[in-house]
Design an enzyme around this catalytic site. Structure first.
Site, PDB file in Angstrom:
ATOM      1  CB  THR A  14      -0.860   0.048   1.280  1.00 28.44           C
ATOM      2  OG1 THR A  14       0.027   0.149   2.408  1.00 28.44           O
ATOM      3  CG2 THR A  14      -1.722  -1.183   1.432  1.00 28.44           C
ATOM      4  CB  ALA A  45       2.121  -0.577   6.981  1.00 27.15           C
ATOM      5  CB  VAL A  49       8.286  -0.588   8.700  1.00 31.73           C
ATOM      6  CG1 VAL A  49       8.223   0.936   8.764  1.00 31.73           C
ATOM      7  CG2 VAL A  49       7.720  -1.212   9.968  1.00 31.73           C
ATOM      8  CE  LYS A  50       5.764   0.828  -0.423  1.00 30.42           C
ATOM      9  NZ  LYS A  50       4.474   0.949  -1.126  1.00 30.42           N
ATOM     10  CB  ILE A  51      11.691   3.155   5.148  1.00 28.27           C
ATOM     11  CG1 ILE A  51      11.332   2.333   6.376  1.00 28.27           C
ATOM     12  CG2 ILE A  51      12.570   4.346   5.462  1.00 28.27           C
ATOM     13  CD1 ILE A  51      11.081   3.110   7.614  1.00 28.27           C
TER      14      ILE A  51
END
Ligand code: E4P
Length: 218
Positions: A27, A60, A86-88
């Site tokens: 997402t 996310a 965790v999307k960074i």
């Protein structure tokens, strides 16, 4: 190659999962906004809803762009469910955050990758996934698949655990070409996955089989 769906739409996620070929979900803030999901608590709940549909990794994305903010948000996201990644974003602050999360065994997806150098840096920091955006490169007359091949070659030269997640996939040929090159994962729309099943000769052949069966069974 793993198939992730790139959407925050729960119905599409369910439909893809019921097909039996879905391995995860990506997402981003734009996809959340497209579904009308706003406000921190609603967004967090939506991630949990997605995790309850799919047995696979769910990316996310943090909104913060500073190291401390990314750590704060990332820890909240990671605590939501064991499948959250965790999307960074690919920035220097992001690289520091990826390194931090890697030392805490929290998995990360480094997003907005547009060059091999960025992918190399993210792998060195310990990213679980890198997301090169092939469609957006194609949009500016640069071959996005060339970038996937370049990153594949670099990662093959060493022993990074980082997986290449080909993102911004727009159509079935992107999926086929990513598989040929050896991307570990592709993320794209449901329409592109469903299009893989289509062939006019399959439709014609099936039509003929059913017609011949019907002739013999009147
Ligand atoms: C990746 O994780 C992104 O959400 C995505 O693939 C972006 O795709 P787009 O270029 O179609 O917006």
């Amino acid at each position: 190659m793993k198939f992730f769906i790139d959407t925050a739409n729960l119905n599409e996620i369910k439909e893809a999962y019921e097909l039996g070929v879905l391995d995860g979900v990506t997402t981003n803030p734009s996809l959340m906004a497209k579904e009308g999901i706003t406000g921190e608590q609603n967004i967090l709940k939506h991630y949990v809803d997605i995790c309850n549909i799919v047995d696979g990794d769910v990316s996310a994305e943090v909104i913060a762009v500073d190291f401390e903010g990314m750590i704060r948000e990332g820890e909240i996201l990671a605590a939501l469910h064991k499948n959250i990644v965790v999307k960074i974003p690919m920035t220097l602050e992001g690289i520091k955050a990826i390194k931090y999360f890697s030392s805490k065994k929290i998995r990360t997806n480094c997003t907005l990758i547009f060059s091999a150098g960025q992918a190399l840096l993210a792998a060195k920091a310990g990213a679980s996934y890198v997301s090169p955006f092939i469609g957006r490169l194609d949009d500016i007359s640069t071959n996005g698949l060339d970038l996937i091949a370049q990153i594949r070659q670099i990662y093959n030269n060493y022993t990074y655990d980082t997986e290449i997640l080909a993102a911004s996939v727009r159509h079935p040929m992107h999926i086929i070409n990513c598989a040929e090159i050896g991307a570990d994962v592709m993320t794209g729309p449901l329409s592109a996955m469903k299009a893989l099943a289509k062939h006019p000769l399959t439709d014609l052949g099936l039509q003929q089989f059913l017609a011949d069966y019907a002739k013999g069974n009147v």
